[in-house]
Structures are given as structure tokens and as C-alpha cells.
Write an enzyme that holds these catalytic residues in place. Structure first.
Site, PDB file in Angstrom:
ATOM      1  N   CYS A  25       2.139 -26.471 -35.620  1.00 26.62           N
ATOM      2  CA  CYS A  25       1.074 -25.911 -34.774  1.00 26.62           C
ATOM      3  C   CYS A  25       0.780 -24.474 -35.188  1.00 26.62           C
ATOM      4  O   CYS A  25       0.248 -23.691 -34.425  1.00 26.62           O
ATOM      5  CB  CYS A  25       1.436 -26.017 -33.296  1.00 26.62           C
ATOM      6  SG  CYS A  25       2.937 -25.165 -32.853  1.00 26.62           S
ATOM      7  N   ASP A  66      16.971 -29.420 -28.016  1.00 24.68           N
ATOM      8  CA  ASP A  66      16.194 -28.209 -27.756  1.00 24.68           C
ATOM      9  C   ASP A  66      17.182 -27.080 -27.483  1.00 24.68           C
ATOM     10  O   ASP A  66      18.287 -27.310 -27.018  1.00 24.68           O
ATOM     11  CB  ASP A  66      15.245 -28.379 -26.568  1.00 24.68           C
ATOM     12  CG  ASP A  66      14.068 -27.407 -26.626  1.00 24.68           C
ATOM     13  OD1 ASP A  66      12.968 -27.823 -27.036  1.00 24.68           O
ATOM     14  OD2 ASP A  66      14.265 -26.218 -26.291  1.00 24.68           O
ATOM     15  N   SER A  67      16.742 -25.846 -27.773  1.00 22.76           N
ATOM     16  CA  SER A  67      17.628 -24.705 -27.550  1.00 22.76           C
ATOM     17  C   SER A  67      17.387 -24.069 -26.183  1.00 22.76           C
ATOM     18  O   SER A  67      18.016 -23.066 -25.855  1.00 22.76           O
ATOM     19  CB  SER A  67      17.444 -23.670 -28.660  1.00 22.76           C
ATOM     20  OG  SER A  67      16.085 -23.313 -28.743  1.00 22.76           O
ATOM     21  N   ASP A 104       8.685 -31.476 -33.827  1.00 28.24           N
ATOM     22  CA  ASP A 104       7.537 -30.761 -33.245  1.00 28.24           C
ATOM     23  C   ASP A 104       7.949 -29.336 -32.899  1.00 28.24           C
ATOM     24  O   ASP A 104       8.084 -28.978 -31.733  1.00 28.24           O
ATOM     25  CB  ASP A 104       7.039 -31.511 -32.000  1.00 28.24           C
ATOM     26  CG  ASP A 104       5.770 -30.876 -31.423  1.00 28.24           C
ATOM     27  OD1 ASP A 104       5.056 -30.188 -32.180  1.00 28.24           O
ATOM     28  OD2 ASP A 104       5.507 -31.075 -30.223  1.00 28.24           O
ATOM     29  N   PHE A 107      13.180 -30.472 -31.060  1.00 24.07           N
ATOM     30  CA  PHE A 107      12.334 -29.519 -30.310  1.00 24.07           C
ATOM     31  C   PHE A 107      11.665 -30.271 -29.153  1.00 24.07           C
ATOM     32  O   PHE A 107      10.445 -30.303 -29.043  1.00 24.07           O
ATOM     33  CB  PHE A 107      11.273 -28.884 -31.218  1.00 24.07           C
ATOM     34  CG  PHE A 107      11.799 -28.309 -32.506  1.00 24.07           C
ATOM     35  CD1 PHE A 107      12.354 -27.042 -32.525  1.00 24.07           C
ATOM     36  CD2 PHE A 107      11.753 -29.037 -33.694  1.00 24.07           C
ATOM     37  CE1 PHE A 107      12.834 -26.496 -33.714  1.00 24.07           C
ATOM     38  CE2 PHE A 107      12.238 -28.505 -34.886  1.00 24.07           C
ATOM     39  CZ  PHE A 107      12.769 -27.228 -34.891  1.00 24.07           C
ATOM     40  N   ARG A 153       2.080 -38.927 -28.445  1.00 22.47           N
ATOM     41  CA  ARG A 153       3.165 -39.487 -27.625  1.00 22.47           C
ATOM     42  C   ARG A 153       2.922 -40.971 -27.365  1.00 22.47           C
ATOM     43  O   ARG A 153       3.855 -41.770 -27.375  1.00 22.47           O
ATOM     44  CB  ARG A 153       3.276 -38.707 -26.310  1.00 22.47           C
ATOM     45  CG  ARG A 153       4.000 -37.364 -26.473  1.00 22.47           C
ATOM     46  CD  ARG A 153       4.295 -36.723 -25.131  1.00 22.47           C
ATOM     47  NE  ARG A 153       3.102 -36.214 -24.495  1.00 22.47           N
ATOM     48  CZ  ARG A 153       2.742 -34.921 -24.468  1.00 22.47           C
ATOM     49  NH1 ARG A 153       3.509 -34.010 -25.048  1.00 22.47           N
ATOM     50  NH2 ARG A 153       1.648 -34.541 -23.856  1.00 22.47           N
TER      51      ARG A 153
HETATM   52  N1  SAH Z   1       7.421 -31.690 -28.460  1.00 20.22           N
HETATM   53  C1  SAH Z   1       7.318 -30.973 -27.228  1.00 20.22           C
HETATM   54  C2  SAH Z   1       6.864 -29.529 -27.422  1.00 20.22           C
HETATM   55  C3  SAH Z   1       7.757 -28.698 -28.339  1.00 20.22           C
HETATM   56  S1  SAH Z   1       7.642 -26.977 -28.066  1.00 20.22           S
HETATM   57  C4  SAH Z   1       6.391 -31.752 -26.255  1.00 20.22           C
HETATM   58  O1  SAH Z   1       5.723 -32.705 -26.680  1.00 20.22           O
HETATM   59  O2  SAH Z   1       6.358 -31.414 -25.082  1.00 20.22           O
HETATM   60  C5  SAH Z   1       8.897 -26.321 -29.061  1.00 20.22           C
HETATM   61  C6  SAH Z   1      10.286 -26.354 -28.460  1.00 20.22           C
HETATM   62  O3  SAH Z   1      11.204 -25.939 -29.464  1.00 20.22           O
HETATM   63  C7  SAH Z   1      10.559 -25.431 -27.279  1.00 20.22           C
HETATM   64  O4  SAH Z   1      10.992 -26.189 -26.193  1.00 20.22           O
HETATM   65  C8  SAH Z   1      11.690 -24.472 -27.739  1.00 20.22           C
HETATM   66  O5  SAH Z   1      12.639 -24.223 -26.728  1.00 20.22           O
HETATM   67  C9  SAH Z   1      12.302 -25.256 -28.860  1.00 20.22           C
HETATM   68  N2  SAH Z   1      12.969 -24.503 -29.937  1.00 20.22           N
HETATM   69  C10 SAH Z   1      12.502 -23.428 -30.613  1.00 20.22           C
HETATM   70  N3  SAH Z   1      13.335 -23.102 -31.635  1.00 20.22           N
HETATM   71  C11 SAH Z   1      14.355 -24.001 -31.591  1.00 20.22           C
HETATM   72  C12 SAH Z   1      15.499 -24.222 -32.406  1.00 20.22           C
HETATM   73  N4  SAH Z   1      15.773 -23.444 -33.467  1.00 20.22           N
HETATM   74  N5  SAH Z   1      16.326 -25.245 -32.100  1.00 20.22           N
HETATM   75  C13 SAH Z   1      16.057 -26.045 -31.040  1.00 20.22           C
HETATM   76  N6  SAH Z   1      14.967 -25.898 -30.264  1.00 20.22           N
HETATM   77  C14 SAH Z   1      14.121 -24.902 -30.533  1.00 20.22           C
END
Ligand code: SAH
Length: 399
Positions: free
Chosen positions: A342, A252-253, A302, A230, A214
């Protein structure tokens, strides 16, 4: 004394200091060790190999506490391990408000995660995940060692993880010591305020492992148009905004995560006009953005763990390729892609191959600027490469 005797030749991985003993390596167990109790591990010839935590329901039948015959596993043992882990963080990531204090095997405490969040209004909170029978068995000793070594009175448990089932343990959350955590704790990272919901957020509430990455985004974002896929509670989005990004679209979803993300943007005083939060599916939105004719200077991918286990690798590889291809196509020339996996089941080499394939199919030249990983508070044992789950590639579109 409870003893676990290995089949002939099955001591090899222990001799290479790998901390897990699989069920298939076990010849027999003498005595009646309870769930998580300490067993002495011996080779077929009766030689001492280790002291380990017994896990009768799991394919990982025992996890090593120590390879040192002279070292007993008692309260003092856990106190030492906790103190050593803490001293390492104090030396390597001093003054960090959101920090991983214990990272399982890498800290000699297999199955235990402990994160600490400090922040405004005197906030100081430890959040633990007990993911194996051994650390569960020693929970009280570990909590006592943690509160005394950190001076933090508040300990919350987030052992609501699927792996517990394989250990024969129920999912559990709640206060282990001190006060109930606030509904959203306000912590800080690289000059940015973040609300963390330790009770209901992902993992312990925040993706501490991405701290360094970040910060890199923050350093690169000035004047850029950024897409953060995400985004969860806005980690990379806020870093980009802090770094002076022109505009950031975040997807994000999870509506709940987005609500906290927007609240985080506000807590940092970022103009609302610079940030757009989309409650949507990334796969669909990447296609839609292309149809809208959008392009970006920086894109972050991510995603959640697409391959939770080795059986999922083929399908996960397709998903990683899909989003990386779509993201590369949305990049302006010279633009940067920050792409992560991850999934423990997909190693760095395979991930790089998948992304290289995505670039080839997208018809773009992608240059690798740097490989990325979790921060120094997430070290990895050389004897335990399974511990390296977060892999990132910082790429630039060079065509
Ligand atoms: N980059 C973030 C962590 C990501 S965690 C950070 O630094 O804090 C992964 C995220 O992906 C979660 O919030 C989850 O809600 C979202 N997610 C999972 N599948 C998804 C999809 N198909 N479309 C959009 N968001 C999604």
C-alpha cells in the site's frame, strides 16, 4: 478576488486535469487568501484554469475544486459532490455495511476520506479524515452535506494523520455530529461480523479497501492451512475461517489489534482451535516458521506502508523482497501467495519486479493468477495515478 498565477508553461498538468498545483509552478498570489480559502488559478497569459483550495504551507500549494469557470465553490458545490459520491456507491456497492463514501481526488474532494459503518444494534457511523487545508476550511459545509445526504447523524473525525502537519494543520479527533461512537462498533462484511474501533483503530478503524480481496480468500480457503501476516484485527484470517480453512495462523505486532481479532473470531462462532494468534514480528516469525518446518497452502502478506515517501523506496523494496522470499519458501507446491503493497511511492510495475526477484532468489516458480486492487468504492482518477496506492498479486507456486 484571490488569484494564483502560474509560471509560463506550468499550466500543462492542469490542462491534463491533474488536480494538484505544486509550489514550484506558482509565479505569484494576488490578494490574501487564508489557509484553505478558494483561489482562482490563472495561466501566465491570464486565462482561467481552475478554482482551487489554497494551502500556503504545503509543497502542494493548491488542490483543484473545479476546472469549470461557471461552477462556483459554495455550499451547493459540496452538496453536489457528496451526493454524486453517494449515488456512485449506491449503484456500485449497494447494501455494503462498511463502505468508503468519499475517496479524495477520485470524488472531486481532494484530501477528504469518509467511511461509513453500519451494523448491529442500529449502528450507523461516519468517520472522516480531513487531510488538506481546503476540506478543513469547508468542514462544516461538508459535515452538513454528509449528514443530510446519508441520513446518518453520527460523524466522528479521525484527522490524526501526519500529512496534516505539512498543511499547517494540527492533528485532531473527536465527534463532529451526533453521538460518541461505541467502544467497538459491530459491522458486517461478506457474512462476517467485525468489531471496529473507530476512535483508536488504524485509519478509520478498518481496512475497507481489502473487501473484495478478503472475499476471494474466503472463496479459496476451504480445507487449507493459512498464514496471515500483518493480520491487524483479523480481516483475512476471519475470511479464511469463514471459507472453511483447516487452520489459520495470524501474526501481528500489535497486541491491541490481536485482542480485537480474537474477539472477532469469537463473535463469528469460529472454533478457537482453528485459529492461532501470534503477537510477534513478521520478519522474525517467517524465519522461525521455516526452522519449525512449517508449510502452508495459503499465505497473505498485507504489511503497513513500507515506503511512506519516495526517499524510502530502496529500503522498502528490500523489506518487501525479504518477506515475499520468506513466504514463497513456506508455500507448499500449488500453494497461493496473496501479497500486497500500500506504498504509493512503489507503483504496480515496481512491486511486481520486487516480488519476481523474491521468487527467483527463493528458487520457486511463481505464477501470477490475478492482479488485485482496492474495491469499487476506491476508484482512481486516470489523471491522478497517485491515487492508486493498494496493489496486490495473487500468485501460485507452480514448481
Ligand atoms: N490485513 C489487515 C490490515 C493490515 S495493517 C486487514 O485486512 O485488516 C498492517 C498491520 O501490520 C498492523 O496491524 C500493524 O500492527 C502490523 N505490523 C506492522 N509491522 C509489523 C511487523 N514488523 N510484524 C508484525 N506486524 C506488524
Amino acid at each position: 478576488m484571490n488569484t494564483l498565477i502560474l509560471k509560463p508553461g506550468k499550466e500543462k498538468s492542469l490542462l491534463r486535469r491533474h488536480p494538484w498545483i505544486y509550489a514550484g509552478a506558482v509565479a505569484r498570489v494576488e490578494g490574501k487568501p487564508a489557509l484553505g480559502a478558494t483561489v482562482v488559478v490563472k495561466a501566465d497569459d491570464g486565462r482561467f484554469l481552475a478554482r482551487a483550495a489554497y494551502s500556503p504551507h504545503s509543497a502542494i500549494r493548491a488542490r483543484v475544486w473545479t476546472l469549470n469557470e461557471a461552477e462556483p465553490v459554495d455550499h451547493a458545490f459540496f452538496k453536489r459532490r457528496v451526493q454524486t459520491a453517494l449515488a456512485y456507491r449506491e449503484a456500485m456497492v449497494p447494501g455494503t455495511a462498511a463502505v468508503r463514501l468519499i475517496f479524495g481526488e477520485a470524488d472531486g474532494l481532494p484530501g477528504l476520506i469518509v467511511d461509513r459503518y453500519r451494523g448491529e444494534h442500529g449502528a450507523d457511523q461516519l468517520v472522516c479524515q480531513f487531510m488538506a487545508a481546503g476540506v478543513e476550511h469547508w468542514k462544516a459545509a461538508l459535515v452538513a452535506a454528509l449528514t443530510s445526504a446519508t441520513g446518518c447523524p453520527n460523524v466522528y473525525e479521525r484527522s490524526d494523520v501526519a500529512v496534516r502537519e505539512r498543511e499547517g494543520l494540527a492533528s485532531i479527533t473527536g465527534v463532529l455530529a451526533g453521538a460518541e461512537p461505541p467502544e467497538a462498533l459491530l459491522t458486517e462484511e461478506s457474512g462476517i461480523r467485525y468489531h471496529v474501533d473507530v476512535r483508536r483503530g488504524h485509519k478509520t478503524g478498518f481496512y475497507i479497501d481489502q473487501r473484495d480481496n478478503r472475499l476471494l480468500i474466503q472463496q479459496q480457503a476451504a480445507g487449507r492451512d493459512v498464514l496471515n501476516c500483518f493480520c491487524y484485527t483479523g480481516g483475512f484470517s476471519l475470511a479464511a475461517l469463514k471459507g472453511g480453512a483447516r487452520h489459520v495462523i495470524s501474526i501481528d505486532s500489535s497486541g491491541e489489534a490481536l485482542a480485537l481479532a480474537a474477539r472477532n473470531a469469537q463473535a463469528n462462532g469460529f472454533e478457537a482451535s482453528r485459529a492461532e494468534w501470534r503477537d510477534a514480528d513478521v520478519f522474525k516469525t517467517l524465519r522461525a516458521l521455516r526452522e519449525e518446518g512449517k508449510s502452508f497452502d495459503m499465505i497473505v502478506l498485507d504489511p503497513p506502508k513500507f515506503a511512506p515517501s519516495p526517499q524510502h523506496v530502496t529500503r522498502a523494496a528490500r523489506a518487501y523482497k525479504d518477506i515475499n522470499m520468506a513466504a514463497l519458501r513456506l508455500l507448499r507446491p500449488g500453494g497461493q501467495l496473496w501479497t500486497y503493497s500500500c506504498s504509493g511511492a512503489i507503483d504496480g510495475e515496481l512491486f511486481q519486479k520486487i516480488v519476481a526477484g523474491a521468487a527467483a532468489d527463493a528458487g520457486v516458480d511463481a505464477r501470477l493468477l490475478r492482479r488485485l486492487s482496492a474495491g469499487l468504492d476506491h476508484p482512481m482518477l486516470m489523471s491522478f495515478p497517485e491515487g492508486e496506492y493498494l496493489k496486490g498479486l495473487w500468485l501460485q507456486r507452480a514448481d
